[in-house]
Design a protein around this motif. Structure first.
Motif, PDB file in Angstrom:
ATOM      1  N   ILE A 158      -7.551 -10.751  23.447  1.00 53.41           N
ATOM      2  CA  ILE A 158      -7.975 -10.193  22.160  1.00 53.41           C
ATOM      3  C   ILE A 158      -7.044  -9.073  21.721  1.00 53.41           C
ATOM      4  CG2 ILE A 158      -9.803  -8.858  21.032  1.00 53.41           C
ATOM      5  CD1 ILE A 158     -11.834 -10.484  22.614  1.00 53.41           C
ATOM      6  N   ALA A 159      -6.637  -8.235  22.676  1.00 52.37           N
ATOM      7  CA  ALA A 159      -5.719  -7.141  22.335  1.00 52.37           C
ATOM      8  C   ALA A 159      -4.389  -7.686  21.813  1.00 52.37           C
ATOM      9  CB  ALA A 159      -5.491  -6.264  23.559  1.00 52.37           C
ATOM     10  N   VAL A 160      -3.880  -8.729  22.459  1.00 55.13           N
ATOM     11  CA  VAL A 160      -2.621  -9.331  22.011  1.00 55.13           C
ATOM     12  C   VAL A 160      -2.788  -9.947  20.624  1.00 55.13           C
ATOM     13  CG1 VAL A 160      -0.943 -11.162  22.468  1.00 55.13           C
ATOM     14  CG2 VAL A 160      -1.779  -9.741  24.346  1.00 55.13           C
ATOM     15  N   LEU A 161      -3.904 -10.646  20.426  1.00 53.44           N
ATOM     16  CA  LEU A 161      -4.164 -11.260  19.126  1.00 53.44           C
ATOM     17  C   LEU A 161      -4.288 -10.206  18.030  1.00 53.44           C
ATOM     18  CD1 LEU A 161      -6.743 -14.031  20.109  1.00 53.44           C
ATOM     19  CD2 LEU A 161      -4.363 -14.368  19.434  1.00 53.44           C
ATOM     20  N   ALA A 162      -4.941  -9.097  18.352  1.00 53.86           N
ATOM     21  CA  ALA A 162      -5.088  -8.024  17.365  1.00 53.86           C
ATOM     22  C   ALA A 162      -3.730  -7.417  17.004  1.00 53.86           C
ATOM     23  CB  ALA A 162      -6.023  -6.945  17.903  1.00 53.86           C
ATOM     24  N   THR A 163      -2.863  -7.284  18.005  1.00 56.69           N
ATOM     25  CA  THR A 163      -1.517  -6.759  17.739  1.00 56.69           C
ATOM     26  C   THR A 163      -0.729  -7.713  16.851  1.00 56.69           C
ATOM     27  OG1 THR A 163      -1.498  -5.635  19.891  1.00 56.69           O
ATOM     28  CG2 THR A 163       0.628  -5.996  18.810  1.00 56.69           C
ATOM     29  N   LEU A 164      -0.799  -8.998  17.155  1.00 56.27           N
ATOM     30  CA  LEU A 164      -0.101  -9.991  16.342  1.00 56.27           C
ATOM     31  C   LEU A 164      -0.680 -10.054  14.931  1.00 56.27           C
ATOM     32  CD1 LEU A 164       0.307 -12.843  18.986  1.00 56.27           C
ATOM     33  CD2 LEU A 164       2.080 -11.291  18.129  1.00 56.27           C
ATOM     34  N   LEU A 165      -2.000  -9.864  14.819  1.00 59.90           N
ATOM     35  CA  LEU A 165      -2.619  -9.818  13.491  1.00 59.90           C
ATOM     36  C   LEU A 165      -2.058  -8.662  12.671  1.00 59.90           C
ATOM     37  CD1 LEU A 165      -4.703 -10.577  11.338  1.00 59.90           C
ATOM     38  CD2 LEU A 165      -6.415  -9.260  12.641  1.00 59.90           C
ATOM     39  N   ALA A 166      -1.866  -7.515  13.321  1.00 59.87           N
ATOM     40  CA  ALA A 166      -1.298  -6.363  12.624  1.00 59.87           C
ATOM     41  C   ALA A 166       0.116  -6.666  12.136  1.00 59.87           C
ATOM     42  CB  ALA A 166      -1.295  -5.144  13.543  1.00 59.87           C
ATOM     43  N   VAL A 167       0.900  -7.351  12.976  1.00 63.43           N
ATOM     44  CA  VAL A 167       2.266  -7.714  12.584  1.00 63.43           C
ATOM     45  C   VAL A 167       2.249  -8.683  11.397  1.00 63.43           C
ATOM     46  CG1 VAL A 167       4.395  -8.837  13.331  1.00 63.43           C
ATOM     47  CG2 VAL A 167       3.169  -7.324  14.899  1.00 63.43           C
ATOM     48  N   ALA A 168       1.356  -9.678  11.479  1.00 59.97           N
ATOM     49  CA  ALA A 168       1.253 -10.651  10.385  1.00 59.97           C
ATOM     50  C   ALA A 168       0.802  -9.977   9.093  1.00 59.97           C
ATOM     51  CB  ALA A 168       0.285 -11.770  10.768  1.00 59.97           C
ATOM     52  N   SER A 169      -0.129  -9.043   9.202  1.00 61.75           N
ATOM     53  CA  SER A 169      -0.601  -8.330   8.011  1.00 61.75           C
ATOM     54  C   SER A 169       0.517  -7.492   7.399  1.00 61.75           C
ATOM     55  CB  SER A 169      -1.792  -7.434   8.374  1.00 61.75           C
ATOM     56  OG  SER A 169      -2.876  -8.204   8.859  1.00 61.75           O
ATOM     57  N   LEU A 170       1.316  -6.854   8.262  1.00 56.35           N
ATOM     58  CA  LEU A 170       2.440  -6.066   7.767  1.00 56.35           C
ATOM     59  C   LEU A 170       3.457  -6.955   7.065  1.00 56.35           C
ATOM     60  CD1 LEU A 170       3.955  -3.376   7.584  1.00 56.35           C
ATOM     61  CD2 LEU A 170       4.953  -3.874   9.831  1.00 56.35           C
ATOM     62  N   GLY A 171       3.773  -8.091   7.688  1.00 61.68           N
ATOM     63  CA  GLY A 171       4.710  -9.026   7.063  1.00 61.68           C
ATOM     64  C   GLY A 171       4.182  -9.544   5.736  1.00 61.68           C
ATOM     65  N   GLY A 172       2.884  -9.863   5.692  1.00 61.73           N
ATOM     66  CA  GLY A 172       2.289 -10.338   4.446  1.00 61.73           C
ATOM     67  C   GLY A 172       2.322  -9.280   3.360  1.00 61.73           C
ATOM     68  N   GLY A 173       2.067  -8.021   3.751  1.00 60.38           N
ATOM     69  CA  GLY A 173       2.122  -6.942   2.772  1.00 60.38           C
ATOM     70  C   GLY A 173       3.516  -6.749   2.200  1.00 60.38           C
ATOM     71  N   ASN A 174       4.520  -6.862   3.059  1.00 64.81           N
ATOM     72  CA  ASN A 174       5.903  -6.685   2.606  1.00 64.81           C
ATOM     73  C   ASN A 174       6.331  -7.782   1.641  1.00 64.81           C
ATOM     74  OD1 ASN A 174       6.237  -4.346   4.099  1.00 64.81           O
ATOM     75  ND2 ASN A 174       7.128  -5.397   5.863  1.00 64.81           N
ATOM     76  N   VAL A 175       5.992  -9.025   1.967  1.00 60.94           N
ATOM     77  CA  VAL A 175       6.419 -10.115   1.084  1.00 60.94           C
ATOM     78  C   VAL A 175       5.603 -10.125  -0.211  1.00 60.94           C
ATOM     79  CG1 VAL A 175       7.307 -11.552   2.955  1.00 60.94           C
ATOM     80  CG2 VAL A 175       4.929 -11.817   2.244  1.00 60.94           C
ATOM     81  N   SER A 176       4.361  -9.651  -0.155  1.00 59.16           N
ATOM     82  CA  SER A 176       3.580  -9.537  -1.394  1.00 59.16           C
ATOM     83  C   SER A 176       4.226  -8.533  -2.338  1.00 59.16           C
ATOM     84  CB  SER A 176       2.143  -9.105  -1.078  1.00 59.16           C
ATOM     85  OG  SER A 176       1.469 -10.099  -0.341  1.00 59.16           O
ATOM     86  N   GLU A 177       4.699  -7.441  -1.765  1.00 60.87           N
ATOM     87  CA  GLU A 177       5.416  -6.447  -2.572  1.00 60.87           C
ATOM     88  C   GLU A 177       6.713  -7.027  -3.126  1.00 60.87           C
ATOM     89  OE1 GLU A 177       7.282  -1.929  -2.037  1.00 60.87           O
ATOM     90  OE2 GLU A 177       5.941  -2.780  -0.512  1.00 60.87           O
ATOM     91  N   GLU A 178       7.377  -7.842  -2.315  1.00 66.69           N
ATOM     92  CA  GLU A 178       8.618  -8.482  -2.765  1.00 66.69           C
ATOM     93  C   GLU A 178       8.342  -9.445  -3.918  1.00 66.69           C
ATOM     94  OE1 GLU A 178      12.633  -9.566  -2.980  1.00 66.69           O
ATOM     95  OE2 GLU A 178      11.651  -7.870  -2.002  1.00 66.69           O
ATOM     96  N   VAL A 179       7.214 -10.154  -3.868  1.00 67.49           N
ATOM     97  CA  VAL A 179       6.852 -11.060  -4.959  1.00 67.49           C
ATOM     98  C   VAL A 179       6.719 -10.288  -6.267  1.00 67.49           C
ATOM     99  CG1 VAL A 179       5.012 -12.527  -5.883  1.00 67.49           C
ATOM    100  CG2 VAL A 179       5.729 -12.796  -3.508  1.00 67.49           C
ATOM    101  N   VAL A 180       5.985  -9.172  -6.210  1.00 65.50           N
ATOM    102  CA  VAL A 180       5.757  -8.375  -7.417  1.00 65.50           C
ATOM    103  C   VAL A 180       7.072  -7.801  -7.951  1.00 65.50           C
ATOM    104  CG1 VAL A 180       4.614  -6.329  -8.343  1.00 65.50           C
ATOM    105  CG2 VAL A 180       3.387  -7.828  -6.762  1.00 65.50           C
ATOM    106  N   ASN A 181       7.852  -7.188  -7.057  1.00 70.64           N
ATOM    107  CA  ASN A 181       9.104  -6.555  -7.488  1.00 70.64           C
ATOM    108  C   ASN A 181      10.089  -7.575  -8.046  1.00 70.64           C
ATOM    109  OD1 ASN A 181       8.208  -4.014  -6.738  1.00 70.64           O
ATOM    110  ND2 ASN A 181       9.092  -4.124  -4.689  1.00 70.64           N
ATOM    111  N   SER A 182      10.238  -8.704  -7.364  1.00 77.38           N
ATOM    112  CA  SER A 182      11.181  -9.727  -7.830  1.00 77.38           C
ATOM    113  C   SER A 182      10.748 -10.301  -9.173  1.00 77.38           C
ATOM    114  CB  SER A 182      11.301 -10.846  -6.792  1.00 77.38           C
ATOM    115  OG  SER A 182      11.861 -10.367  -5.590  1.00 77.38           O
ATOM    116  N   ASN A 183       9.447 -10.463  -9.339  1.00 77.93           N
ATOM    117  CA  ASN A 183       8.951 -10.998 -10.601  1.00 77.93           C
ATOM    118  C   ASN A 183       9.216 -10.024 -11.751  1.00 77.93           C
ATOM    119  OD1 ASN A 183       7.527 -13.248 -11.864  1.00 77.93           O
ATOM    120  ND2 ASN A 183       5.915 -11.765 -12.309  1.00 77.93           N
TER     121      ASN A 183
END
Length: 213
Positions: free
Chosen positions: A34-59
């Motif tokens: 569970i600890a490993v999964l939670a860490t990976l979830l945090a990484v995925a959330s960070l990556g998703g947040g970054n690309v969401s910002e990239e979508v807005v800025n690029s648009n």
């Protein structure tokens, strides 16, 4: 108590102790998962947040660049119309015009045509071969399309991160259930979902596979 009964009691105690140890090891293992999964979830959330910002800025950048392109196009059309009108004037009354007036009109026509042509292709003097630098329509079109390409890529990345985050969350919930129920099949299912989520997360970063979604 007879010796045989005592041996049975000792054996039962040992079995109970071994079972308790196995359960404790299982809970520890699940907690680690569970600890490993939670860490990976945090990484995925960070990556998703970054690309969401990239979508807005690029648009935004793409929209601004296309607006600049359209303004250039309108200005170019105005110059061409003005040049056409002056040329029509020269053709219609060229013979009656004074030489100075005729030369002035011809100079204006040449200036309008030159400016109009410059609007088509106006590279950056510091990087004349770079189509992504400059303010001509050719350069602006390439810049806008580049922003759109980054936006489309970021949108595809975002989908991978979104699916990965959902699968991680489900896997963490299943892991918690596995601890409470001491269910190994539930843990296996959590690991399978976690593995799928990890593949999606990695694909979100690298886009090795384009999802048909």
């Amino acid at each position: 108590m007879e010796a045989l009964d005592a041996a049975d009691v000792i054996r039962e105690l040992r079995e109970d102790r071994a079972e308790q140890d196995a359960e404790e090891r299982f809970r520890s293992l699940v907690a680690l998962v569970i600890a490993v999964l939670a860490t990976l979830l945090a990484v995925a959330s960070l990556g998703g947040g970054n690309v969401s910002e990239e979508v807005v800025n690029s648009n935004i950048h793409a929209s601004d660049t296309w607006a600049f392109y359209q303004a250039k196009n309108i200005r170019q059309t105005s110059l061409n119309l003005a040049a056409d009108e002056l040329e029509a004037t020269l053709l219609a009354g060229g013979a009656s015009l004074a030489p100075e007036a005729r030369q002035d009109l011809e100079a204006k026509v040449a200036r309008y045509r030159a400016t109009s042509a410059r609007y088509d292709d106006e590279p950056d003097p510091r990087a004349p071969g770079d189509t992504l630098r400059g303010e001509g329509k050719k350069q602006l079109r390439a810049i806008a399309q580049s922003h759109e390409a980054r936006r489309d890529r970021a949108q595809e990345q975002d989908a991978n991160f979104d699916y990965a985050s959902v699968l991680y969350q489900i896997a963490i919930v299943l892991g918690s259930v596995a601890i409470l129920a001491l269910s190994r099949p539930t843990l296996v299912l959590a690991l399978v979902l976690g593995g799928a989520a990890t593949l999606l997360m990695l694909n979100g970063f690298f886009l090795a596979v384009h999802l048909p979604l």
